[in-house]
Write a protein that holds these residues in place. Sequence first.
Motif, short mmCIF file in Angstrom:
data_model
loop_
_atom_site.label_atom_id
_atom_site.label_comp_id
_atom_site.label_asym_id
_atom_site.label_seq_id
_atom_site.Cartn_x
_atom_site.Cartn_y
_atom_site.Cartn_z
N UNK A 180 0.84 -1.20 0.00
CA UNK A 180 0.00 0.00 0.00
C UNK A 180 0.87 1.25 0.00
N UNK A 181 0.26 2.35 -0.41
CA UNK A 181 0.93 3.65 -0.41
C UNK A 181 0.03 4.61 0.35
N UNK A 182 0.55 5.16 1.42
CA UNK A 182 -0.19 6.10 2.27
C UNK A 182 -1.53 5.50 2.69
N UNK A 183 -1.54 4.20 2.98
CA UNK A 183 -2.74 3.53 3.44
C UNK A 183 -3.66 3.05 2.33
N UNK A 184 -3.35 3.36 1.08
CA UNK A 184 -4.19 2.93 -0.04
C UNK A 184 -3.58 1.69 -0.68
N UNK A 185 -4.36 0.60 -0.80
CA UNK A 185 -3.80 -0.60 -1.43
C UNK A 185 -3.40 -0.32 -2.88
N UNK A 186 -2.26 -0.82 -3.29
CA UNK A 186 -1.70 -0.52 -4.60
C UNK A 186 -2.34 -1.32 -5.73
N UNK A 187 -2.76 -2.55 -5.47
CA UNK A 187 -3.32 -3.39 -6.52
C UNK A 187 -4.53 -2.75 -7.22
N UNK A 194 -0.87 -5.46 -21.39
CA UNK A 194 -0.17 -6.66 -20.93
C UNK A 194 0.91 -6.30 -19.92
N UNK A 195 1.73 -5.32 -20.24
CA UNK A 195 2.83 -4.92 -19.34
C UNK A 195 2.28 -4.43 -18.00
N UNK A 196 1.26 -3.57 -18.03
CA UNK A 196 0.73 -3.04 -16.77
C UNK A 196 -0.07 -4.09 -16.01
N UNK A 197 -0.67 -5.04 -16.72
CA UNK A 197 -1.38 -6.14 -16.04
C UNK A 197 -0.39 -7.00 -15.27
N UNK A 198 0.78 -7.22 -15.85
CA UNK A 198 1.80 -8.01 -15.16
C UNK A 198 2.27 -7.30 -13.89
N UNK A 199 2.41 -5.99 -13.96
CA UNK A 199 2.78 -5.22 -12.78
C UNK A 199 1.70 -5.33 -11.70
N UNK A 200 0.44 -5.16 -12.10
CA UNK A 200 -0.66 -5.29 -11.14
C UNK A 200 -0.73 -6.71 -10.57
N UNK A 201 -0.44 -7.70 -11.41
CA UNK A 201 -0.49 -9.09 -10.97
C UNK A 201 0.56 -9.39 -9.91
N UNK A 202 1.75 -8.83 -10.07
CA UNK A 202 2.80 -9.05 -9.07
C UNK A 202 2.36 -8.52 -7.71
N UNK A 255 -14.14 -8.13 2.12
CA UNK A 255 -13.39 -7.07 2.79
C UNK A 255 -11.88 -7.31 2.72
N UNK A 256 -11.42 -8.02 1.68
CA UNK A 256 -10.00 -8.30 1.49
C UNK A 256 -9.32 -7.03 1.00
N UNK A 257 -8.22 -6.68 1.63
CA UNK A 257 -7.47 -5.49 1.26
C UNK A 257 -8.05 -4.20 1.79
#
Length: 151
Positions: free
Chosen positions: A6-13, A54-62, A137-139
Amino acid sequence: MRSKVHVAGHPLHPILVALPIGAFTLALIADLASAFAGLVDGPTIARFAIGVGIVTALLAAVVGLVDYLALPLGEGARRTATLHLIVNVLAVGLYAASWLLRADPLRLGTGRTLSYLAFAILGLGGWFGGELVFKGRVGVDEPVASPPPRR
């Protein structure tokens, strides 16, 4: 249960998934504009957008995988998270096949068909993601209940 990334309390995914969703949506719009409105550059725009997706999906997937492996999920949430993962990997795989096929102008139609299918599957993956957040309520960083004010 709070996301591990997370960044500043906000989940990054959920922040990152907006990028591939937007790119794949742009590809769909470019394909439709090409097919129905004669947009000459539509196939080029769509292929570029799919590559970005595709590239940004892989980043989100990680980032999503970190939460998948690190968060203590109940059986139902784990099953939904697994479906979310599988369905989205399938969608990105179809987009990758579409991207490759689009390199050959003779296979553009097949590439478009695969990306239309991938877009529908992506919607299903998003549905599972929504189930995780809004029902499971995950994340989500749940606020601590404060005691009632004294009078």
